[in-house]
Enzyme design. Structure first.
Site, short mmCIF file in Angstrom:
data_model
loop_
_atom_site.label_atom_id
_atom_site.label_comp_id
_atom_site.label_asym_id
_atom_site.label_seq_id
_atom_site.Cartn_x
_atom_site.Cartn_y
_atom_site.Cartn_z
N ARG A 168 51.68 4.19 27.23
CA ARG A 168 50.58 5.15 27.03
C ARG A 168 49.41 4.35 26.47
O ARG A 168 49.54 3.66 25.47
CB ARG A 168 51.01 6.23 26.04
CG ARG A 168 49.90 7.18 25.57
CD ARG A 168 49.38 8.00 26.74
NE ARG A 168 48.65 9.19 26.33
CZ ARG A 168 47.38 9.19 25.94
NH1 ARG A 168 46.70 8.09 25.86
NH2 ARG A 168 46.80 10.33 25.62
N GLU B 25 45.04 15.54 33.13
CA GLU B 25 46.34 15.63 33.81
C GLU B 25 46.13 15.91 35.29
O GLU B 25 45.25 16.67 35.67
CB GLU B 25 47.19 16.74 33.19
CG GLU B 25 47.47 16.57 31.71
CD GLU B 25 48.22 15.30 31.37
OE1 GLU B 25 49.15 14.92 32.11
OE2 GLU B 25 47.87 14.69 30.35
N ARG C 209 56.90 6.88 24.05
CA ARG C 209 56.17 5.96 24.92
C ARG C 209 55.62 4.80 24.10
O ARG C 209 55.21 4.98 22.96
CB ARG C 209 55.01 6.68 25.63
CG ARG C 209 55.47 7.83 26.50
CD ARG C 209 54.32 8.60 27.08
NE ARG C 209 53.54 9.24 26.01
CZ ARG C 209 52.58 10.14 26.23
NH1 ARG C 209 52.27 10.48 27.46
NH2 ARG C 209 51.92 10.67 25.22
#
Length: 185
Positions: free
Chosen positions: A73, A81, A124
Site C-alpha cells: 500500500r 476505488e 499490507r
C-alpha cells in the site's frame, strides 16, 4: 502466613516471566515486520520486488527477492476505488487511476522504502515506491491520479506531497479536472 508469601512470590515470578516473553515476542515480531517485506535484504538497505498485479491506484502485489508475494500500500496517497471494497465505494476515476499505476509499474522491478510504520491495519506493507528515478507515490499525486493522505507517523514526504497536490489542482490534472474537491467514500 509464610506459605502465602511464597505462593505470592512464585506467582509474581511466573507473571514476570510471561510478561517478559510477551514483550520480547512483540518487539521481535515488530522488527520482523519492519524488515518484513524483504528480510535479508542487500547491504545497501534497498528493497526490491517485481510488480505482478495492480489492485487499484494505491495498492499492488509484488514478488520480493525471497520469492514471497507481498501486498503493498503506497504511503501518503489515497486513490479512488475501481470497485466497491470494504466500506469504500467505486469512484468514477478509479479505473483511470488503476490503469495509470498499471502503466507505470506492472511487470517491472521497483525499489521500496519504509517509513516509521511498515504495516497498516489490514496487514499490507506500507511503502514508498521507486521505478528508476521516478518516485511513484509523488507521481500519482502530481498527475492527479491520487490525493494526499498522510497518516502519522508516516509523514516523511508530506510537505512534498502537499506541493505536488497544489500543482495538480492548479493545473486541473486527473481527478482535479472532474471536481474542485474530489472525495472518495
Amino acid at each position: 502466613m509464610k506459605k502465602w508469601i511464597i505462593v505470592k512470590i512464585k506467582l509474581g515470578v511466573i507473571a514476570l516471566f510471561f510478561s517478559l516473553i510477551f514483550f520480547m515476542s512483540c518487539s521481535r515480531s515488530r522488527e520482523g515486520i519492519k524488515a518484513g517485506f524483504l528480510s535479508g535484504s542487500n547491504a545497501s538497505g534497498k528493497h526490491y520486488g517485481r510488480v505482478y498485479k495492480v489492485i487499484d491506484g494505491d495498492t499492488f502485489w509484488v514478488k520480493n527477492e525471497q520469492g514471497n508475494n507481498v501486498k503493498i500500500r503506497l504511503i501518503g496517497i489515497d486513490a479512488p476505488e475501481d470497485k466497491n471494497a470494504f466500506k469504500k465505494k467505486k469512484h468514477p476515476f478509479g479505473k483511470v487511476s488503476k490503469r495509470y499505476l498499471d502503466s507505470l509499474i506492472l511487470d517491472k522491478e521497483i525499489r521500496l522504502e519504509y517509513d516509521v510504520d511498515s504495516l497498516d491495519r489490514y496487514g499490507r506493507t506500507l511503502a514508498y515506491a521507486y521505478l528508476s528515478n521516478t518516485f511513484i507515490n509523488a507521481d500519482m499525486i502530481q498527475n492527479g491520479y491520487a490525493l494526499l493522505m498522510t497518516i502519522p507517523p508516516n509523514v516523511r514526504y508530506e510537505l512534498q506531497f502537499v506541493v505536488l497536490q497544489k500543482y495538480a489542482r492548479k493545473n486541473r490534472l486527473g481527478l482535479w479536472g472532474l471536481s474542485d474537491d474530489p472525495v472518495f467514500d
